[in-house]
Design a protein around this motif. Structure first.
Motif, PDB file in Angstrom:
ATOM      1  N   THR A  57       0.844  -1.191   0.000  1.00 48.36           N
ATOM      2  CA  THR A  57       0.000   0.000   0.000  1.00 48.36           C
ATOM      3  C   THR A  57       0.883   1.246   0.000  1.00 48.36           C
ATOM      4  N   SER A  58       0.241   2.397  -0.029  1.00 49.66           N
ATOM      5  CA  SER A  58       0.945   3.684   0.049  1.00 49.66           C
ATOM      6  C   SER A  58       2.013   3.814  -1.036  1.00 49.66           C
ATOM      7  N   LEU A  59       1.647   3.416  -2.251  1.00 54.34           N
ATOM      8  CA  LEU A  59       2.547   3.496  -3.416  1.00 54.34           C
ATOM      9  C   LEU A  59       3.874   2.781  -3.165  1.00 54.34           C
ATOM     10  N   GLY A  60       3.805   1.704  -2.393  1.00 53.14           N
ATOM     11  CA  GLY A  60       5.001   0.894  -2.153  1.00 53.14           C
ATOM     12  C   GLY A  60       5.792   1.281  -0.930  1.00 53.14           C
ATOM     13  N   GLN A  61       5.489   2.431  -0.332  1.00 50.09           N
ATOM     14  CA  GLN A  61       6.178   2.820   0.898  1.00 50.09           C
ATOM     15  C   GLN A  61       5.898   1.798   2.000  1.00 50.09           C
ATOM     16  N   GLU A  62       4.671   1.315   2.019  1.00 52.01           N
ATOM     17  CA  GLU A  62       4.275   0.283   2.973  1.00 52.01           C
ATOM     18  C   GLU A  62       4.191  -1.032   2.200  1.00 52.01           C
ATOM     19  N   ASP A  63       5.335  -1.648   1.972  1.00 56.51           N
ATOM     20  CA  ASP A  63       5.402  -2.785   1.054  1.00 56.51           C
ATOM     21  C   ASP A  63       5.224  -4.136   1.732  1.00 56.51           C
ATOM     22  N   HIS A  64       5.030  -4.139   3.060  1.00 61.08           N
ATOM     23  CA  HIS A  64       4.663  -5.372   3.750  1.00 61.08           C
ATOM     24  C   HIS A  64       3.728  -5.010   4.894  1.00 61.08           C
ATOM     25  N   VAL A  65       2.521  -5.545   4.838  1.00 59.81           N
ATOM     26  CA  VAL A  65       1.529  -5.246   5.868  1.00 59.81           C
ATOM     27  C   VAL A  65       1.078  -6.546   6.533  1.00 59.81           C
ATOM     28  N   SER A  66       0.458  -6.438   7.725  1.00 58.31           N
ATOM     29  CA  SER A  66       0.197  -7.631   8.545  1.00 58.31           C
ATOM     30  C   SER A  66      -1.162  -8.275   8.304  1.00 58.31           C
ATOM     31  N   MET A  67      -2.134  -7.505   7.875  1.00 60.78           N
ATOM     32  CA  MET A  67      -3.531  -7.954   7.761  1.00 60.78           C
ATOM     33  C   MET A  67      -4.064  -8.444   9.104  1.00 60.78           C
ATOM     34  N   GLY A  68      -3.477  -7.948  10.197  1.00 62.30           N
ATOM     35  CA  GLY A  68      -3.871  -8.382  11.537  1.00 62.30           C
ATOM     36  C   GLY A  68      -5.295  -8.022  11.907  1.00 62.30           C
ATOM     37  N   SER A  69      -5.835  -6.976  11.297  1.00 61.40           N
ATOM     38  CA  SER A  69      -7.231  -6.613  11.571  1.00 61.40           C
ATOM     39  C   SER A  69      -8.166  -7.733  11.120  1.00 61.40           C
ATOM     40  N   ILE A  70      -7.823  -8.363  10.004  1.00 60.00           N
ATOM     41  CA  ILE A  70      -8.625  -9.485   9.507  1.00 60.00           C
ATOM     42  C   ILE A  70      -8.437 -10.692  10.424  1.00 60.00           C
ATOM     43  N   SER A  71      -7.214 -10.887  10.913  1.00 60.98           N
ATOM     44  CA  SER A  71      -6.954 -11.972  11.872  1.00 60.98           C
ATOM     45  C   SER A  71      -7.867 -11.841  13.084  1.00 60.98           C
ATOM     46  N   GLY A  72      -7.972 -10.630  13.619  1.00 58.99           N
ATOM     47  CA  GLY A  72      -8.795 -10.403  14.804  1.00 58.99           C
ATOM     48  C   GLY A  72     -10.267 -10.636  14.545  1.00 58.99           C
ATOM     49  N   ARG A  73     -10.751 -10.142  13.420  1.00 57.64           N
ATOM     50  CA  ARG A  73     -12.168 -10.314  13.086  1.00 57.64           C
ATOM     51  C   ARG A  73     -12.506 -11.790  12.882  1.00 57.64           C
ATOM     52  N   LYS A  74     -11.627 -12.507  12.192  1.00 60.79           N
ATOM     53  CA  LYS A  74     -11.871 -13.933  11.946  1.00 60.79           C
ATOM     54  C   LYS A  74     -11.830 -14.732  13.255  1.00 60.79           C
ATOM     55  N   ALA A  75     -10.920 -14.378  14.129  1.00 55.99           N
ATOM     56  CA  ALA A  75     -10.807 -15.095  15.405  1.00 55.99           C
ATOM     57  C   ALA A  75     -12.106 -15.007  16.194  1.00 55.99           C
ATOM     58  N   LEU A  76     -12.686 -13.810  16.264  1.00 53.34           N
ATOM     59  CA  LEU A  76     -13.938 -13.654  16.998  1.00 53.34           C
ATOM     60  C   LEU A  76     -15.085 -14.391  16.314  1.00 53.34           C
ATOM     61  N   GLN A  77     -15.062 -14.444  14.987  1.00 54.83           N
ATOM     62  CA  GLN A  77     -16.092 -15.189  14.259  1.00 54.83           C
ATOM     63  C   GLN A  77     -16.011 -16.684  14.575  1.00 54.83           C
ATOM     64  N   VAL A  78     -14.799 -17.218  14.580  1.00 57.55           N
ATOM     65  CA  VAL A  78     -14.604 -18.641  14.880  1.00 57.55           C
ATOM     66  C   VAL A  78     -15.015 -18.940  16.320  1.00 57.55           C
ATOM     67  N   ILE A  79     -14.659 -18.067  17.240  1.00 61.62           N
ATOM     68  CA  ILE A  79     -15.018 -18.278  18.644  1.00 61.62           C
ATOM     69  C   ILE A  79     -16.535 -18.225  18.826  1.00 61.62           C
ATOM     70  N   GLY A  80     -17.203 -17.346  18.092  1.00 66.80           N
ATOM     71  CA  GLY A  80     -18.663 -17.307  18.136  1.00 66.80           C
ATOM     72  C   GLY A  80     -19.271 -18.631  17.703  1.00 66.80           C
ATOM     73  N   ASN A  81     -18.711 -19.237  16.661  1.00 66.88           N
ATOM     74  CA  ASN A  81     -19.171 -20.559  16.219  1.00 66.88           C
ATOM     75  C   ASN A  81     -18.843 -21.635  17.254  1.00 66.88           C
ATOM     76  N   LEU A  82     -17.666 -21.511  17.861  1.00 68.98           N
ATOM     77  CA  LEU A  82     -17.254 -22.477  18.884  1.00 68.98           C
ATOM     78  C   LEU A  82     -18.227 -22.478  20.060  1.00 68.98           C
ATOM     79  N   GLU A  83     -18.668 -21.311  20.478  1.00 74.70           N
ATOM     80  CA  GLU A  83     -19.625 -21.229  21.582  1.00 74.70           C
ATOM     81  C   GLU A  83     -20.896 -22.025  21.264  1.00 74.70           C
TER      82      GLU A  83
END
Length: 526
Positions: free
Chosen positions: A412-438
């Motif tokens: 992103t950012s025209l290559g200035q940010e050339d490696h990102v974590s996608m951790g926001s998606i990790s967090g959202r998915k984790a809560l979704q899986v835990i909701g199913n687990l319950e």
């Protein structure tokens, strides 16, 4: 239990997931010490000095991202900070839950109060006002790549500081303009670097991680209890839980789970009744509970420990050490939590996976005295057959969500940010899986209780008997088919509200029972 009069000092005290949740729930009050206010003011003065000197410092008197070489005049530094909040407010999707947004405010306040971000005291006090009065900004769920901070969600979180955006207020969503009219507020005049300090950081990821640590811990504890009840219902062996076995392969999580199961089964007449049976080994879903649940506990512990570091860190950029030293680094990068959240997602999914297997096992009718499909009169009745369809669907959905978001990166950012974590998606998915687990655990609770019923008049350990009696006040034994979704909804509420855990604690206190589980402090506190 946290004291209702407890005070947490932002920027000074050690923050944990449990304390963050307590502040959000109002059982702990967050405050600023005078010494903290002095540090905050000193940092803001350092930024002002940098602007006066005119030496280029990223985000203070330069543009952002690929515009970092564009010099900004002293007169335009304030406009720059307002514009960054506006331009970066590009979130989409449904808003995150109000409590998540409130956690974001709390975590950001603690980080900014450490005095390395150049924030103004007046700005921080306004943020604390939002926390104390439960007036929480509306934050879209999608749009962060989890590096250079959670830019989009944090921008939406702080739009109300400048009179823009929307807020949750008294059960409704209203415009900030309406709030300002009611409260006679004026927009905060952001100083140099303030806009960047507000939106640069990992608080979206970390807020999700706080909820993951709490909700997954709840599931882990109840999975042990429900698994023990299923073990009794199907006349499983106690030997795979012996201390001597787990001392020879001393994974801490395994030892801890095995000890908890032993405590739950202590004094069981059901165990004594089949002590000398000819069955040599149980299926893995029963026999390997310590190994499977224990591995998930290890993943939970890994996330908890990393999260605690993150909660007490400064994660914006640049960091203002003093007037002479600012450091433009990468403390906003979400990779440390992103990978741990993906690990926790897998751990939650596996808890649901093995729970579904125990449910299936209970339906087979291979355990003496337990009828096929957990009902005597089948044919005209389908019994508990279709409940396992639901857990199979949920377990499969969870497996599809286990691909690690942190394995991906899109520049992103025209290559200035050339490696990102996608951790926001990790967090959202984790809560979704835990909701199913319950939901899966809720269905296992129902099927375990049904199997348990066929062991009467034999008794189990006092804890499991008490839980079974409690459940029967909520959900009756099923002698014939009924609308089982009603039972499932009741069981989900029991799981989510921790009613079983509260009952276990009460029973153990009354009967002076101890878990005698090793690593209690490590695995049972957060």
């Amino acid at each position: 239990m946290l004291d209702s009069t407890s005070v947490f000092y932002y920027g000074e005290d050690h923050l944990t997931a449990k304390k963050a949740l307590a502040i959000a729930q109002g059982t702990i009050t967050g405050k600023l010490l005078d010494t903290t206010k002095q540090k905050i003011t000193k940092s803001a003065r350092a930024v002002a000095h940098i602007v006066d000197q005119g030496h280029p410092v990223y985000g203070i008197n330069t543009g952002f991202g690929p515009l970092c070489t564009t010099k900004i005049s002293k007169e335009e530094t304030q406009i720059l900070q307002v514009n960054i909040l506006k331009s970066h407010s590009v979130g989409v999707g449904e808003p995150i839950a109000k409590d998540l947004a409130k956690l974001m405010l709390i975590l950001k306040t603690h980080a900014l109060a450490k005095g390395y971000s150049g924030i103004q005291l007046t700005t921080l006090k306004r943020i604390i006002w939002h926390i104390e009065h439960d007036v929480i900004p509306v934050v879209p769920s999608q749009g962060s790549v989890g590096a250079s901070g959670d830019l989009a969600p944090l921008s939406h979180l702080f739009l109300p500081l400048i009179g823009l955006g929307k807020v949750h207020c008294k059960g409704a969503i209203i415009s900030t303009e309406s709030l300002f009219k009611t409260e006679k507020f004026k927009p905060i005049a952001l100083g140099p670097k303030e806009g960047l300090a507000l939106i640069n950081g990992t608080q979206f990821i970390a807020a999700h991680a706080v909820k993951v640590v709490s909700q997954l811990h709840n599931c882990l504890k109840q999975a042990d209890i429900i698994g023990a009840m299923m073990l009794e219902g199907l006349q499983g062996s106690i030997k795979p839980f012996y201390k001597e076995l787990h001392e020879l392969r001393p994974f801490e999580g395994n030892q801890h789970v095995a000890a908890r199961i032993r405590t739950l089964l202590k004094g069981s007449e059901i165990l004594e009744d089949h002590a000398n049976c000819e069955r040599v080994q149980d299926p893995y879903s029963l026999r390997c509970i310590p190994q499977i649940h224990g591995a998930s506990r290890a993943a939970w512990l890994h996330l908890k420990e990393l999260l605690e570091v993150e909660l007490n860190s400064v994660t914006d950029n640049p960091i203002v050490i003093d007037e002479q030293l600012t450091i433009s680094g990468g403390s906003f990068h979400g990779q440390p939590l992103a990978m741990a959240l993906d690990y926790a997602t897998l751990a939650a999914s596996e808890l649901g996976n093995v729970s579904d297997r125990r449910i299936y096992l209970a339906l087979e009718g291979n355990s003496p005295g337990v009828p096929k499909l957990l009902m005597r009169d089948t044919g005209i009745n389908s019994g508990y057959m279709i409940l396992q369809y639901t857990t199979a669907a949920l377990a499969s959905e969870n497996k599809g969500l286990c691909f690690p978001a942190s394995a991906d990166s899109i520049p992103t950012s025209l290559g200035q940010e050339d490696h990102v974590s996608m951790g926001s998606i990790s967090g959202r998915k984790a809560l979704q899986v835990i909701g199913n687990l319950e939901k899966i655990l809720a269905i296992e609770l129902l099927t375990a209780a049904q199997a348990f019923e066929f062991r009467k008049p034999l008794k189990s350990g006092v804890i499991l008997d008490t839980i079974h009696q409690f459940l029967r006040t909520k959900v009756a034994f099923a002698a014939k088919d009924r609308v089982f979704s009603d039972d499932i909804e009741i069981a989900i509420t029991i799981i989510q509200q921790q009613q079983i855990l509260n009952l276990v604690e009460k029973t153990m206190n009354e009967k002076s029972i101890l878990w005698n589980a090793p690593f209690e402090d490590k695995f049972e506190t957060y």
